[in-house]
Each structure stands twice: as structure tokens, then as C-alpha cells.
Design a protein around this motif. Sequence first.
Motif, PDB file in Angstrom:
ATOM      1  N   ASN A 179      48.766 -14.683  62.025  1.00 43.45           N
ATOM      2  CA  ASN A 179      49.656 -13.985  61.093  1.00 43.45           C
ATOM      3  C   ASN A 179      48.995 -12.718  60.563  1.00 43.45           C
ATOM      4  OD1 ASN A 179      51.964 -13.577  59.468  1.00 43.45           O
ATOM      5  ND2 ASN A 179      50.959 -14.593  57.723  1.00 43.45           N
ATOM      6  N   GLU A 180      47.680 -12.781  60.257  1.00 43.27           N
ATOM      7  CA  GLU A 180      46.957 -11.582  59.806  1.00 43.27           C
ATOM      8  C   GLU A 180      46.890 -10.550  60.921  1.00 43.27           C
ATOM      9  OE1 GLU A 180      43.909 -13.698  56.597  1.00 43.27           O
ATOM     10  OE2 GLU A 180      43.199 -13.105  58.589  1.00 43.27           O
TER      11      GLU A 180
ATOM     12  N   ASP B 299      49.139 -10.125  63.226  1.00 42.52           N
ATOM     13  CA  ASP B 299      50.476  -9.534  63.328  1.00 42.52           C
ATOM     14  C   ASP B 299      50.698  -8.509  62.217  1.00 42.52           C
ATOM     15  OD1 ASP B 299      53.200  -9.531  64.553  1.00 42.52           O
ATOM     16  OD2 ASP B 299      53.756 -10.218  62.541  1.00 42.52           O
ATOM     17  N   GLN B 300      50.237  -8.817  60.995  1.00 48.24           N
ATOM     18  CA  GLN B 300      50.362  -7.865  59.888  1.00 48.24           C
ATOM     19  C   GLN B 300      49.536  -6.603  60.151  1.00 48.24           C
ATOM     20  OE1 GLN B 300      52.394  -8.054  57.288  1.00 48.24           O
ATOM     21  NE2 GLN B 300      53.212 -10.043  57.979  1.00 48.24           N
ATOM     22  N   SER B 301      48.352  -6.756  60.748  1.00 43.38           N
ATOM     23  CA  SER B 301      47.517  -5.588  61.078  1.00 43.38           C
ATOM     24  C   SER B 301      48.197  -4.700  62.109  1.00 43.38           C
ATOM     25  CB  SER B 301      46.154  -6.054  61.605  1.00 43.38           C
ATOM     26  OG  SER B 301      45.452  -6.783  60.638  1.00 43.38           O
TER      27      SER B 301
ATOM     28  N   LYS C 145      51.479  -4.407  62.639  1.00 49.47           N
ATOM     29  CA  LYS C 145      52.601  -3.707  61.998  1.00 49.47           C
ATOM     30  C   LYS C 145      52.104  -2.579  61.101  1.00 49.47           C
ATOM     31  CE  LYS C 145      55.762  -7.666  62.025  1.00 49.47           C
ATOM     32  NZ  LYS C 145      56.550  -8.614  61.196  1.00 49.47           N
ATOM     33  N   LEU C 146      50.990  -2.802  60.379  1.00 52.13           N
ATOM     34  CA  LEU C 146      50.442  -1.769  59.510  1.00 52.13           C
ATOM     35  C   LEU C 146      49.984  -0.561  60.333  1.00 52.13           C
ATOM     36  CD1 LEU C 146      49.572  -0.794  56.718  1.00 52.13           C
ATOM     37  CD2 LEU C 146      47.410  -2.040  57.035  1.00 52.13           C
TER      38      LEU C 146
END
Length: 612
Positions: A592-593, A595-597, A599-600
Motif C-alpha cells: 500500500n505504501e 502504491d501511494q509512492s 501515485k505521489l
Amino acid sequence: MVKYVRYFSFLIGIVLIFGYVEKTFAQDINLVATVDRNVLTLNDRLQLTLTINGTQDANPPSFPSIDGFTLLYGPKITAQTSIVNGVVSVSKGFTYVLQPTAKGKFVIGPSTVEYKGKVCTSSPINVEVVDTPQSSQSASPDLEKLVFVELSTDKNEAYIYEQVVLSFKFYFQKGLPISDIDYAAPATKNFMEEKLGDQRQYEEIRGGIAYSVLELRTALFPMVSGELAVSPARLKCNLVIQQRRQQDTPIDNLFNDAFFDDFFGRGQKRYPMERVTGAISLKVKPLPDQGKPKDFNGAVGSFNMDASIKTQHVKVGDPITLSMSVYGDGNIQTISEPLLVLNNEKDFKLYPAESSTQITNRDEVIRGRKVFSKVIEPQKTDLKFTPVIMFSFFDPRTGQYKTITKEPMPIVVEAGEQELPIQLTISGGNALLQKQQAQILIKDILPIMTNLSSLRNQGDSVYKNPFIIACLSFPAITVIASFFITRHKERLQTDIGYARNKRAHAIAKKRLAKAQFALFNNTPAEFYSSLSRAMADYLADKFNISAASASGDNVSVLLKQRGVGDDIAEDVSHCLTNFDYRRFSKDGGTKNEMDQSLKLAEQLITKLERQL
């Protein structure tokens, strides 16, 4: 018979060829003495060369009287033939090597040679012998005397608009190898410039030393009065000096030959040097008011004028092309149209003149011709001559104004065809009839429509049709689009920074796609490596720097200089640092982290693409 004619023609050809060769080789006989240096030490040797220019069959010149020197050997005889612009020059040189025996200043006396009854004498040369330097190493050459530059003008005072010749000369001792010449021309503010001819190359003797000279000349025209300055000129070059090498072993003796040194470039030392001329101050005087003609328009120089017409027999209202040619020395580009003097303004109808300029000579000064073609129309039959033509200029050689006057040229003006008067109304009848009817008075004139209400629209104009407009615009749009596409492709090939900037976003998308694939396979090390490389390469391409320089601190400073907001700059810097940390550490984080990286990173690249 034909055989004798051919034989006779062959003899004539031989005579003409020998006559041409004799004329081509015709050259003034003179004797020139030169030395390779005029200041030397007791350990140095002096090379004296006596050159006879103009012939190669003269006897050796007399050896000059020299105190303080002994003759080691000589003469070494050389012959030279050169062809420049079809002119053949020949010379014969006699070289002697001398050894100084005492310190002091000495004079190499004149030498003489007699050729076909003519006696030629060389000029004396001053030479100075100084103490031997204490250093045992070979002394460096005196570069100031080997190579120097000069900047000069042909006059110290000039009138405004007067032609001034600016000369830059590059001197280097004859035979010295010079390479990588870089010339920076002087700044000439408040002057108009015109290039004078091509680069000149010749030899000049100074202090008994022969120099090769490269000269560049420019014509300057001061546009304001007062003390004007020409800034210094600069020249950079490399001087290649052959150094002597010691011979240690028989193998060195075998290969320590000038042939091998020249072939392999051994024993050569390059002296990078820069030479700067002095600045030049020029006093520019205003043109005097006394004696200034009323028709004077600023022409300064030495000029003449011709005038002609193409036809002499015309009718009233027919055009006459008047050709006025002004030629001479000066700024041809700024010459104004000569003045036509009319006895009566209604005698001729005048049209604006068309002009063409031609520079005919750029060797010594700017010479040229400016031709004015002016159309005039006679308005009366009693005109017998064209107008008087006057052209005024200021001659800086005499300091006076001069006016050239061209006398009128005879013409014959005949009456033109009689024009019929146009009657726009009908005489007689009542007013109502005149409003409702129109009568054709002359066959060439159509009636005037009085009933405007009967006019109706016959349809839309063709030029308003959208399809027609699109068809007419398509070729122009295609040409413009092709121009910008071609320019874009050329810039991509020649401008590295531009190419990197344009391709940065596309390359970043490919890197992010690799990171997406690594995320799918749940490989944190490969994921953060692709993510870090995508961000770093994108910023490096945008700023045209190396990827190694795209670190967090450097990028933050560069982004702020480009006007990017502080919040975005900090986020980018934090991401780069975090991605590098995750890349080399064992803690890759959760999926999940990751995936967030991703997108960022996509959001930051999108925001930067809009602002950079």
C-alpha cells in the motif's frame, strides 16, 4: 602551304609566351638585409640574411662590415619563386651565421650588389649583445618581440560622416608556426562599418627583423561629433616552438632527427598567448555651417553625378524616366536623392524615386554608385527641357561644400488626345423625369442607378463560403506547420538541452510503467529503483544537468529558481530522499505504501510538467 602557316603560328605563339613571361617576371631589383633577432647574448648565434628580390642570377652581395662578431659559416644560398594574383616574384637569399665576441651595441653595415649596371644597397641594422643569463636552462623566447598586434586609423581627426580606415595588423616573425588564431574585433560605437576587401598578407621589416603580417581593414563612418573611442582589439593564438633535445644513447641519436620530430610532433612546445592593442581616440568635427547649400542632405566624400533620360519625344502626361547616378568615395548607402529645380511646380508631376546601390571597390576605401530612377510627367506642351538637377556634398579633403549641377536635357512635348467632357445630367425636362430615367450619354460610361430599392442580393459572395476559405487556407497552414515541424526536428538534433526537455515527460512515463510492473510483482528494490530513476532523470532532463546532480538539495534550489512553489519543491526533495533510502534499505514498506509512492510521483511529475 598549310604546314608553313602552322609553323609560323607556332613561332608567334612562342614569342608571345616569352614576352608574357618576361613581363610577368618584371620586378624592381632591391637588396634587403634581415636578422633573426636584434637582442642576443654572448652564447647566442645571429643569423644574417641578404635577400636579392627581383632576380636569381645576380652575384652574391658584398659582406657588410660588422664589429663585435665573427663569421662562423655561410653563405647558405636559397632561391624562392612565388605567384600571387598571376604575378611571379623571384628572390635569392644568402644566409650567414655569426657569433658575438663582445657585449654592447653594434651596427651591421650596408651591403651592396650590382646587377646589369644597377647598384642596390641594403639598410644598416642595429644589434645589441647583452650578458648571458645565470640560469643554465635554455631561456624562453622573447614572445613580445616574436608576436605583437597593432590597431590604427589613417587619420586622427575627421568630419562627421567622413570615411576613416581602421587597420588591425598581426605581426609574427617570419617562419614562426602560428596556430589557432582567434580574433575579437574592437567595438565601434557611434560608427557605421563597412568591410574593406579581404585579409591582406605580406612581409614587413622592423628593426632588421622580417615579420609576416596579417592585416584586416574596415571603413568607419562616424555618426556623431566629439571625441569618439574605438575599443582595443584582441587576438589569441598558439605559438609552436621547436625545443632542442639532448642525445643520450645511440638509439636517441638515430631517431633524434628533425624528420622524426616534425612527423611525430616531438620537441614542440606551444605558447598560448593573447595580444591586446591599445584603444584609439578619434576627434570628430561637425560640418561647418558656413557655405552650406540649402539642398545639402548630409553626403560627405568625393562624388560626381551623371544624368540621362530614356526618351525625348513624349505627350502631355506621358512618363519620362529620369536616371540620376551619384558615384565616388564615401558612404554610398546614405546618399539622398538629388534635387530637381522646377521653374513652376505645375510644369511637371513628380513621383517618388527608386534607388539601387552598388559598391564597386573595397580595396583601399569604399567606392560605389547609387542610381535614382525618377518618373516625371510633363503637364504642358511648351516645355522644352527637363528640370535642372543639383546634388550637394561636403568634401572633407578641401573642407568645403560642393554642388554638382546638371543642365536641363532637351525634350519635345506634344499635345495628348483630347478628352471628351463627361455630362452627368440631362439638360431640360422636369425633375421627376430626371429622377426616374437615365440616358446613356457616352457609350463607354454606364448609367447611374437611381432606383436603389430595385437592387437585390444575387447570393452570398464566393469568398464567404467556408469550403472556399478552408481550401485557400490549407496550403498556407501546411507551409507554416511544415516550417515549425522542421525547425522542431532540427532543434532536437542540435540543441541537447531542448531535446532533453521535450522528451523528459515521455521517458518519465516509461520509467513509471516499469515501477508499476515492479509493484505488481511486489519487488520493492526494483520498484524504488525505477521510481527514483524516473524522478531523477526527469529533473535532470528538465534542468539539462547530469542525473547524479539531481539530488534533493540541488533540485530544491533549482525548482525555486524556476518559480515552482515551495511546497512542491519540498515534496520533490523529500520524495527523492525517501526513494533513495527505500532503494538501498531492507525496509521496502508495504504494498500500500508503494502504491501511494507511485501515485505521489505521478502527481508531482504532472505538476512539474505544467510549471517547467
